[in-house]
Design a protein around this motif. Structure first.
Motif, short mmCIF file in Angstrom:
data_model
loop_
_atom_site.label_atom_id
_atom_site.label_comp_id
_atom_site.label_asym_id
_atom_site.label_seq_id
_atom_site.Cartn_x
_atom_site.Cartn_y
_atom_site.Cartn_z
N GLY A 64 0.82 -1.16 0.08
CA GLY A 64 0.07 0.26 -0.08
C GLY A 64 1.13 1.10 0.20
N PRO A 65 -0.04 2.48 0.53
CA PRO A 65 1.59 2.88 0.82
C PRO A 65 2.62 3.32 2.06
CG PRO A 65 0.03 3.66 1.86
CD PRO A 65 -0.20 2.35 1.81
N VAL A 66 2.50 1.93 2.15
CA VAL A 66 3.42 2.42 3.47
C VAL A 66 4.73 1.06 3.01
CG1 VAL A 66 4.44 0.75 5.91
CG2 VAL A 66 2.15 2.22 5.52
N LEU A 67 6.13 1.60 3.69
CA LEU A 67 7.38 0.58 2.82
C LEU A 67 7.84 -0.27 4.39
CD1 LEU A 67 9.85 3.18 0.84
CD2 LEU A 67 9.22 1.37 0.24
N VAL A 68 7.49 -1.38 3.81
CA VAL A 68 8.14 -2.56 5.33
C VAL A 68 9.29 -2.86 5.17
CG1 VAL A 68 7.47 -4.82 6.57
CG2 VAL A 68 5.73 -2.66 4.98
N LYS A 69 10.24 -3.19 5.63
CA LYS A 69 10.98 -3.77 6.13
C LYS A 69 11.04 -5.34 5.50
CE LYS A 69 15.17 -3.80 8.34
NZ LYS A 69 16.48 -4.16 9.16
N GLN A 70 12.38 -5.98 4.55
CA GLN A 70 11.91 -7.23 4.01
C GLN A 70 13.13 -7.63 4.23
OE1 GLN A 70 10.72 -8.40 0.03
NE2 GLN A 70 9.10 -10.21 0.52
N ASP A 71 13.09 -8.69 4.17
CA ASP A 71 14.75 -9.56 4.72
C ASP A 71 15.10 -10.05 3.31
OD1 ASP A 71 16.87 -12.38 5.92
OD2 ASP A 71 15.13 -13.53 4.35
#
Length: 127
Positions: A64-71
Motif C-alpha cells: 500500500g502506501p507503506v514501506l515494510v522492511k523485508q529479508d
C-alpha cells in the motif's frame, strides 16, 4: 442453384465471423504476451539489482502506501518465483498464439474456398 449459393453465402458469413473472433483473440493474446514481456524485463532488472546488494543493505517492500522492511533472501526468492511464473505464463501464451495462428490460417483458407465456390457459378454464367 440459388439454394446452393445462399448456403455458400451463409457459410461465408459464418466463416468471416469466426475469422474476426479469432483475430480478436489473437490481438488479446499478443497484448498479454507484451505485458508478460514487460513484467519479465522488470523482474530481471530487479534480480540484477539484487545481485549487487551486500548483506548489510536493507530491502523494503511497498505494501500500500507503506514501506515494510523485508529479508533479502525472501525478497530474492519472491523475485525468482515471480520470474518462474512469468516464464511459465509466456510459454502458455506462446502455445495459445501458435494455436490461434494455425486456426486463423485454416479459417482464411476456408473463406478463400467458399469465395472461389461462389465465384465459379458467376464465371460460368458470364461465358
Amino acid at each position: 442453384m440459388s439454394v446452393a449459393i445462399s448456403t455458400l453465402q451463409d457459410r461465408l458469413q459464418a466463416a468471416s465471423t469466426d475469422f474476426q473472433k479469432i483475430q480478436n483473440d489473437l490481438s488479446n493474446v499478443v497484448e498479454a504476451r507484451q505485458r508478460l514481456e514487460a513484467q519479465l524485463s522488470e523482474n530481471e532488472l530487479v534480480k540484477k539489482e539484487f545481485s549487487q546488494l551486500t548483506p548489510s543493505n536493507t530491502v523494503y517492500k511497498m505494501i500500500g502506501p507503506v514501506l515494510v522492511k523485508q529479508d533479502q533472501a525472501e525478497a530474492k526468492s519472491n523475485v525468482d518465483t515471480r520470474l518462474d511464473f512469468i516464464k511459465g505464463e509466456m510459454k502458455r501464451v506462446e502455445a495459445q498464439l501458435k494455436e490461434l495462428d494455425e486456426n486463423s490460417e485454416k479459417k482464411k483458407m476456408e473463406i478463400v474456398e467458399i469465395q472461389t465456390a461462389l465465384q465459379a457459378p458467376q464465371a460460368s454464367a458470364s461465358t
